[in-house]
Design a protein around this motif. Structure first.
Motif, PDB file in Angstrom:
ATOM      1  N   GLU A  16      22.875  34.648   1.592  1.00  0.00           N
ATOM      2  CA  GLU A  16      23.829  34.723   0.489  1.00  0.00           C
ATOM      3  C   GLU A  16      25.212  34.212   0.880  1.00  0.00           C
ATOM      4  O   GLU A  16      25.954  33.727   0.033  1.00  0.00           O
ATOM      5  N   ASP A  67      19.500  33.712  -7.387  1.00  0.00           N
ATOM      6  CA  ASP A  67      19.967  33.674  -6.005  1.00  0.00           C
ATOM      7  C   ASP A  67      21.457  33.376  -5.961  1.00  0.00           C
ATOM      8  O   ASP A  67      21.976  32.605  -6.768  1.00  0.00           O
ATOM      9  N   SER A 115      16.307  32.382  -9.115  1.00  0.00           N
ATOM     10  CA  SER A 115      16.874  31.438  -7.314  1.00  0.00           C
ATOM     11  C   SER A 115      17.470  31.434  -7.020  1.00  0.00           C
ATOM     12  O   SER A 115      17.250  31.840  -7.317  1.00  0.00           O
ATOM     13  N   ARG A 164      17.258  30.625   0.415  1.00  0.00           N
ATOM     14  CA  ARG A 164      18.093  31.528  -0.354  1.00  0.00           C
ATOM     15  C   ARG A 164      17.959  32.994   0.071  1.00  0.00           C
ATOM     16  O   ARG A 164      18.411  33.891  -0.630  1.00  0.00           O
TER      17      ARG A 164
END
Length: 425
Positions: free
Chosen positions: A50, A82, A412, A47
């Motif tokens: 993006e 995330d 996350s 992660r």
């Protein structure tokens, strides 16, 4: 054929990219010639990234493999902060497309050898002159290693247009770097047998390009992009669930709030039904509860919430639920038309996960106001819990995964097709 590399050569190439991503943390990554999306399927778990994009000329292969990039159930049950957006395009790496500009990392794994030499020049213009990424990773077979490959005659794959020696690959890479403002370093994967590494090099040779300072691709002016044609066809796009999405954040927060208030309501009922000669002290009740409750992972939070709630009083039709023991008298928690009023301030202070998700008390109130699953007092300062509802079923060992929350805020190539000689490598 038994594999001659351990791990298999294609896994070593992918691991090289994954290790690079871990070290350098690029946010936007595109894999040119992504083939069956094998590398993308690994990168989606990192992660640091993006935006993850794959491009391949074989649309049928992309359509067959693209669903392997979809979020899994855990991503919905345990959303984190995330963010990940994935796109797959059908198109040629020799064509410009403005949607691929401004990326931090471009990878091209075992691709260029599938292009004609004129197309390699066009590929260089597209990647280094048009896309202008911060970094580029390109791998290609090293023909000097071929004599060591069992049963190989000619090129490693029937679709290869060429296979370069180390000198030929380095000559091309240095020329490209000089022309487009990059520096390059060379390495590889698939080591030769002992004593032969220096003579033949790596089985797959790799060039890693770094854009020189002063040619900042992040400051590209996109004014001319309006005139650029969208050369690629978008076949697949997906946004992974993230707590940055207010709808998802609200769902997870409400689930967490409901969980804690239901636990508190059940505990209140247990205390009310206990037969005692004297009034029950809140703290004593929490401390002397049943063993199952004391051993619960959420017992401390419930105890703290009960203690705090014991200091508040409902405003209308008050019926005493718990009194005090000993000298003096504490404030008690009261019933309001068979509803218990839990101040949001108490909930926010006593439940770390609720406070972590909401950020502040005002945001907690705002997120709960419009949700039909929760009922707030008229001034919005308290949560109203209906005591007429059925008790919760016995939950056994409660897993906080059920609440949809993960503790994330402690605040996350068609060309990538494997070579003929290594179907099992």
């Amino acid at each position: 054929m038994e594999p001659i590399f351990t791990p298999a050569l294609h896994k070593q190439r992918h691991q090289f990219v994954i290790d690079f991503v871990k070290r350098n943390r690029p946010r936007k990554v595109v894999d040119l010639g992504c083939g069956e999306c094998s590398l993308l399927k690994k990168l989606k778990f990192h992660r640091e990234v993006e935006v993850l994009v794959g491009v391949d000329i074989d649309g049928a292969k992309l359509k067959k493999c693209m669903h392997g990039l979809a979020p899994i159930p855990t991503d919905y049950l345990q959303p984190t902060y995330d963010q990940l957006h994935i796109e797959l395009y059908q198109g040629s790496v020799t064509q410009n497309d403005p949607r691929l500009r401004g990326f931090h990392l471009v990878t091209s794994i075992e691709l260029i050898e599938h292009l004609t030499l004129p197309d390699v020049e066009r590929f260089s213009e597209v990647v280094f002159g048009y896309m202008i990424p911060a970094e580029v990773i390109i791998s290609t077979p090293n023909s000097e290693y071929n004599p060591l490959l069992p049963g190989l005659r000619g090129f490693r794959h029937s679709d290869h247009k060429f296979e370069w020696t180390r000198a030929e690959f380095q000559s091309w890479a240095v020329k490209v770097s000089s022309e487009y403002g990059y520096e390059v370093e060379f390495t590889g994967v698939g080591e030769a047998p002992p004593g032969q590494q220096e003579r033949v090099g790596y089985c797959s040779q790799i060039a890693v390009f770094h854009r020189l300072r002063g040619r900042d691709g992040c400051n590209i002016l996109f004014a001319d992009d309006a005139e650029d044609l969208l050369s690629y066809t978008l076949l697949y796009t997906v946004n992974y669930p993230s707590l940055h999405d207010n709808n998802i954040l609200r769902r997870v927060l409400v689930s967490e709030v409901i969980y804690w208030t239901e636990k508190l309501k059940r505990r209140w009922r247990e205390v009310r039904t206990e037969e005692r000669d004297e009034s029950i002290v809140w703290c004593q009740t929490a401390a002397e509860g049943d063993e199952c409750f004391r051993s619960s992972e959420c017992g401390a939070e419930i105890n703290r919430l009960m203690e705090h709630c014991g200091r508040y009083m409902a405003e209308n039709q008050e019926e005493e639920v718990f009194g005090t023991k000993g000298q003096g008298k504490q404030e008690s928690c009261r019933l309001q038309s068979r509803c218990v009023s839990i101040p949001l301030a108490v909930l926010w202070t006593s439940c770390p996960k609720v406070s972590a998700l909401s950020g502040n008390l005002s945001n907690l109130r705002h997120l709960l106001t419009t949700d039909p699953e929760v009922k707030l007092s008229q001034d919005g300062s308290s949560l109203l819990v209906d005591l007429q509802e059925q008790d919760l079923e016995e939950e056994g060992d409660h897993d906080l995964e059920d609440s949809g929350y993960t503790e994330v805020s402690q605040c996350s190539y068609s060309a990538a097709q494997e070579e003929d000689w290594e179907p099992n490598v």
